[in-house]
Each structure stands twice: as structure tokens, then as C-alpha cells.
Design an enzyme around this catalytic site. Structure first.
Site, PDB file in Angstrom:
ATOM      1  N   CYS A   1       0.830  -1.208   0.000  1.00  0.00           N
ATOM      2  CA  CYS A   1       0.000   0.000   0.000  1.00  0.00           C
ATOM      3  C   CYS A   1       0.863   1.255   0.000  1.00  0.00           C
ATOM      4  O   CYS A   1       0.597   2.209  -0.726  1.00  0.00           O
ATOM      5  CB  CYS A   1      -0.913   0.013   1.225  1.00  0.00           C
ATOM      6  SG  CYS A   1      -1.836  -1.516   1.470  1.00  0.00           S
ATOM      7  N   HIS A   2       1.890   1.234   0.814  1.00  0.00           N
ATOM      8  CA  HIS A   2       2.754   2.393   1.047  1.00  0.00           C
ATOM      9  C   HIS A   2       3.712   2.657  -0.115  1.00  0.00           C
ATOM     10  O   HIS A   2       3.988   3.806  -0.439  1.00  0.00           O
ATOM     11  CB  HIS A   2       3.525   2.149   2.343  1.00  0.00           C
ATOM     12  CG  HIS A   2       4.375   3.262   2.809  1.00  0.00           C
ATOM     13  ND1 HIS A   2       3.869   4.492   3.181  1.00  0.00           N
ATOM     14  CD2 HIS A   2       5.706   3.344   2.967  1.00  0.00           C
ATOM     15  CE1 HIS A   2       4.869   5.271   3.562  1.00  0.00           C
ATOM     16  NE2 HIS A   2       5.983   4.598   3.437  1.00  0.00           N
TER      17      HIS A   2
END
Length: 171
Positions: free
Chosen positions: A60-61
Site C-alpha cells: 500500500c505504502h
């Protein structure tokens, strides 16, 4: 882990619901959470909403949020009014993640507590076996005046059909 199947499809109207968020400010003085009412605040708007299982998690990051920020101008050129990322994290974590990523006011970082709204559309994940509890699945939706024009969930690990490039191609 088998990805969930959405209960909605292109042509359906998004269900009502509320996300929590902290509007971006230069300093952290105004950290009061606010509500985004889906049917009220998204009416008449073209929205790209993508969901991640968690802020600061590796995929996600590194692979999911940054391309949306990099392609911000491309989305705006295609008439997108709002870009939003959703996760089950609380609004303060989502705000902190947005600050870390430098999204400022370009991308709304929305909290879907306990994946309540995501569950309503069949896109919550029970990640209790990993001690993460209930999370939002990795999905993306394009909404035009409350009508879904695109909805997809990732078929496996990684970012493909829910990534910035995939959604740009659908606009």
C-alpha cells in the site's frame, strides 16, 4: 487468501455511508475529524476511490498510493473531482500516512472504521489469522454522480487492476 467479490457492479448506485477524515492543514493544530457522507458529498462529482488493507503496509505504502499522487494531474485532466484512498485505519493514522506521503489536499485519506462501508459492498477482509482484524480489501471504484462506472478487486498480491494506471485507462 481469496479476494472478496463485490456486491456491486458498473451501473449500480453507490450505497450510503460515512467515512471519517482529517482535512489537510499545514500544521497539526486543527486535527478534528470530519465526516464525508458518500451520497451527499459525492453527488455530482467524478470520484476515483481506491482502498488499501492498511496505511504504511508495504504494498500500500510503496506501490499503491504513490502512483495516484504521481498521476494527480492526469486524473484532473480527465475530469476527476476527488481522488480518495480508503482503509480501515483510524482517521489519525490515515492523516499521518497522507502527511508522510506528501498528499497534502490532493488525495483524501479516508477512514472506513472496521471496514463498515467496504463490508456493505462485499469488500471487507477478515485478516484475523494475521492478527490484523477486519480490513478493507484492495479495490478501486470510479464513481460518476453516485453511479459506479468501474469496480475491481485485486485478484492476488500486488497492484494491477486497482492501480493508478488501470483507473486512468478506464476514465
Amino acid at each position: 487468501m481469496t479476494p472478496p467479490t463485490p456486491t456491486l457492479q458498473a451501473g449500480d448506485t453507490v450505497p450510503d455511508g460515512t467515512f471519517r477524515y482529517i482535512p489537510y492543514t499545514e500544521d497539526l493544530k486543527d486535527t478534528v475529524t470530519q465526516s464525508l457522507d458518500i451520497t451527499e458529498d459525492l453527488k455530482g462529482k467524478k470520484v476515483v476511490l481506491f482502498s488499501v488493507p492498511g496505511a504504511f503496509t508495504p504494498t500500500c505504502h510503496v506501490n499503491h498510493l504513490p502512483p495516484y499522487l504521481q498521476h494527480y494531474d492526469d486524473f484532473k485532466a480527465k475530469g476527476v473531482d476527488i481522488i480518495a484512498v480508503v482503509a480501515a485505519n483510524d482517521p489519525f493514522v490515515m492523516s499521518g500516512w497522507g502527511r508522510f506521503e506528501g498528499v497534502k489536499d490532493k488525495i483524501l485519506c479516508l477512514s472506513d472504521p472496521e471496514a463498515e462501508w467496504s463490508g456493505k459492498i462485499g469488500l471487507a477482509l477478515d485478516m484475523s489469522q494475521l492478527h490484523f482484524g477486519i480490513r478493507t480489501a484492495r479495490y478501486a471504484i470510479i464513481i460518476d454522480d453516485l453511479v459506479i462506472t468501474y469496480i475491481a478487486t485485486e485478484p492476488g498480491p500486488g497492484v494491477t487492476v486497482t492501480g493508478a494506471e488501470a483507473l486512468l485507462a478506464e476514465l
